[in-house]
Design a protein around this motif. Structure first.
Motif, mmCIF file in Angstrom:
data_model
loop_
_atom_site.group_PDB
_atom_site.id
_atom_site.type_symbol
_atom_site.label_atom_id
_atom_site.label_comp_id
_atom_site.label_asym_id
_atom_site.label_seq_id
_atom_site.Cartn_x
_atom_site.Cartn_y
_atom_site.Cartn_z
ATOM 1 N N MET A 1 29.932 -17.786 41.755
ATOM 2 C CA MET A 1 30.029 -17.153 42.115
ATOM 3 C C MET A 1 30.520 -16.379 43.291
ATOM 4 O O MET A 1 30.060 -17.566 44.369
ATOM 5 N N LYS A 2 31.096 -15.095 43.539
ATOM 6 C CA LYS A 2 31.790 -14.483 44.176
ATOM 7 C C LYS A 2 30.226 -14.009 45.402
ATOM 8 O O LYS A 2 29.970 -12.946 44.748
ATOM 9 N N ASN A 3 29.726 -14.453 46.151
ATOM 10 C CA ASN A 3 28.609 -13.489 46.785
ATOM 11 C C ASN A 3 29.025 -12.472 47.763
ATOM 12 O O ASN A 3 29.878 -12.854 48.424
ATOM 13 N N ILE A 4 28.353 -11.255 47.651
ATOM 14 C CA ILE A 4 28.531 -10.108 48.857
ATOM 15 C C ILE A 4 27.385 -9.878 49.913
ATOM 16 O O ILE A 4 26.668 -10.154 48.803
ATOM 17 N N VAL A 5 27.302 -9.777 51.098
ATOM 18 C CA VAL A 5 26.459 -9.310 51.554
ATOM 19 C C VAL A 5 26.595 -8.002 52.230
ATOM 20 O O VAL A 5 27.785 -8.118 53.116
ATOM 21 N N ILE A 6 25.805 -6.750 52.482
ATOM 22 C CA ILE A 6 26.373 -5.588 52.708
ATOM 23 C C ILE A 6 25.395 -5.116 53.520
ATOM 24 O O ILE A 6 24.019 -5.489 53.871
ATOM 25 N N LEU A 7 25.496 -5.240 54.611
ATOM 26 C CA LEU A 7 24.622 -4.976 56.448
ATOM 27 C C LEU A 7 24.708 -3.403 56.455
ATOM 28 O O LEU A 7 25.578 -2.490 56.749
ATOM 29 N N LEU A 31 33.992 -10.639 36.841
ATOM 30 C CA LEU A 31 34.542 -11.103 37.569
ATOM 31 C C LEU A 31 34.202 -12.364 38.383
ATOM 32 O O LEU A 31 34.353 -12.909 39.401
ATOM 33 N N GLY A 32 33.148 -12.349 38.076
ATOM 34 C CA GLY A 32 32.548 -13.599 38.741
ATOM 35 C C GLY A 32 31.887 -12.884 40.982
ATOM 36 O O GLY A 32 31.658 -13.711 41.570
ATOM 37 N N ILE A 33 31.380 -12.089 40.694
ATOM 38 C CA ILE A 33 31.095 -11.054 42.578
ATOM 39 C C ILE A 33 29.818 -10.801 41.988
ATOM 40 O O ILE A 33 29.769 -9.905 41.084
ATOM 41 N N GLN A 34 29.242 -10.326 42.665
ATOM 42 C CA GLN A 34 27.740 -10.002 42.908
ATOM 43 C C GLN A 34 26.885 -9.590 44.109
ATOM 44 O O GLN A 34 27.947 -10.714 45.253
ATOM 45 N N ILE A 84 22.429 -14.114 57.297
ATOM 46 C CA ILE A 84 23.477 -14.228 56.344
ATOM 47 C C ILE A 84 23.885 -15.332 55.127
ATOM 48 O O ILE A 84 24.175 -15.336 54.180
ATOM 49 N N ASP A 85 23.939 -16.735 56.205
ATOM 50 C CA ASP A 85 24.923 -17.720 55.323
ATOM 51 C C ASP A 85 24.070 -18.540 54.594
ATOM 52 O O ASP A 85 24.410 -19.346 53.846
ATOM 53 N N VAL A 86 22.495 -17.894 54.441
ATOM 54 C CA VAL A 86 20.944 -18.125 53.522
ATOM 55 C C VAL A 86 22.334 -17.639 52.229
ATOM 56 O O VAL A 86 22.147 -17.674 51.527
ATOM 57 N N HIS A 87 23.085 -17.027 51.679
ATOM 58 C CA HIS A 87 23.533 -16.576 50.738
ATOM 59 C C HIS A 87 24.717 -17.183 50.022
ATOM 60 O O HIS A 87 25.593 -16.046 49.643
ATOM 61 N N ALA A 88 25.081 -17.722 51.734
ATOM 62 C CA ALA A 88 27.123 -18.408 51.050
ATOM 63 C C ALA A 88 27.787 -17.219 51.207
ATOM 64 O O ALA A 88 28.591 -17.444 49.940
ATOM 65 N N HIS A 90 31.323 -14.269 50.509
ATOM 66 C CA HIS A 90 32.299 -14.653 50.394
ATOM 67 C C HIS A 90 33.098 -13.407 50.891
ATOM 68 O O HIS A 90 34.189 -13.661 51.482
ATOM 69 N N LEU A 91 32.507 -12.416 51.256
ATOM 70 C CA LEU A 91 32.497 -11.328 51.957
ATOM 71 C C LEU A 91 31.393 -10.299 52.334
ATOM 72 O O LEU A 91 30.310 -10.822 52.128
#
Length: 204
Positions: A1-7, A31-34, A84-88, A90-91
Motif C-alpha cells: 500500500m502506498k501511503n499519503i500523509v497530508i499536512l 490502486l493501492g493508494i491510501q 510523518i515517517d511512522v506512516h512510511a 510515499h507522498l
C-alpha cells in the motif's frame, strides 16, 4: 500500500477534497493508494474536526504537533519528520500547511513533497496573492500544484488551473473562485503523481 500523509493548519478544504476523491474513486481498492494520516500544527484546526466527524474516514489517523511547543523551526521540523515517517509515506501533501519548511525537511522528502499555491506560479510567490494579482491588473489568476524545493513556492509544476479576474473582484471574490479550482486540480495532481511514477517504473 502506498501511503499519503497530508499536512494542514486550518480548515483543510483541499485536504477534504483529496480525502473525498480518494474515497469516491476507491483509490485504496483500485490502486493501492491510501491516506494514512492528516497532521496539523494547530490543535484547533477545523479540518481535523471535520475529518473526525466523518465515520467513513475513520481509518485516517488525525494527529496534532503544535509548532509553538518547540524552540526553533528546525526542532519542530525534526519532530514532524519523525511523526510523518511512522506512516512510511510515499507522498507528503501540504494542504494549507502554513509553515516555511527547513531545507533539511524538504531534502528528506525530495521528490515526494507537494504543495498547492494560489497563483499561477512563477507569478506571485508568497502571501496576498489575490490582491497582488488584482493590483497588477492581471486578467487571469489561478492555482498551481508544484513539487516543494528549499526555495519558497518554486519547484517543478505538476498542475495549474486558470480563472478570470473580473473588473469588480475583491481579493475575497478572487480567492473563492480560485479555491473551487484548487479542489479540482489537487486530487487529480495527487493521483497523477502515482500514475506517472508507475508509468516510469514500467518503462524501466
Amino acid at each position: 500500500m502506498k501511503n499519503i500523509v497530508i499536512l494542514i493548519s486550518g480548515a483543510g478544504s483541499n485536504m477534504a477534497a483529496i480525502v473525498q476523491a480518494a474515497h469516491q474513486q476507491r483509490w485504496s481498492e483500485r490502486l493501492g493508494i491510501q491516506i494514512s494520516a492528516v497532521i496539523s500544527n494547530k490543535a484547533q484546526a477545523s479540518g481535523l474536526a471535520w475529518l473526525q466527524s466523518c465515520s467513513e474516514f475513520a481509518d485516517i489517523q488525525t494527529e496534532v504537533l503544535e509548532h509553538t511547543q518547540f524552540a526553533s523551526r528546525e526542532d519542530f521540523d525534526q519532530a514532524l519528520l519523525k511523526r510523518i515517517d511512522v506512516h512510511a509515506p510515499h507522498l507528503v501533501v501540504l494542504a494549507g500547511f502554513m509553515r516555511i519548511l527547513s531545507p533539511t525537511f524538504v531534502a528528506h522528502y525530495a521528490g515526494r513533497l507537494i504543495n498547492i499555491h494560489p497563483s499561477l506560479l512563477p507569478a506571485f510567490t508568497g502571501l496576498n496573492t489575490h490582491q497582488r494579482a488584482i493590483d497588477a491588473g492581471c486578467k487571469f489568476a489561478g492555482a498551481t500544484v508544484h513539487q516543494v524545493t528549499p526555495e519558497l513556492d518554486h519547484g517543478h509544476i505538476l498542475a495549474q488551473a486558470v480563472v478570470p479576474v473580473l473588473a469588480q473582484d475583491t481579493a475575497a471574490d478572487l480567492a473563492a473562485r480560485v479555491l473551487t479550482q484548487e479542489h479540482l486540480i489537487y486530487p487529480k495532481a495527487v493521483l497523477d503523481f502515482f500514475k506517472l511514477e508507475e508509468a516510469s517504473r514500467q518503462a524501466m
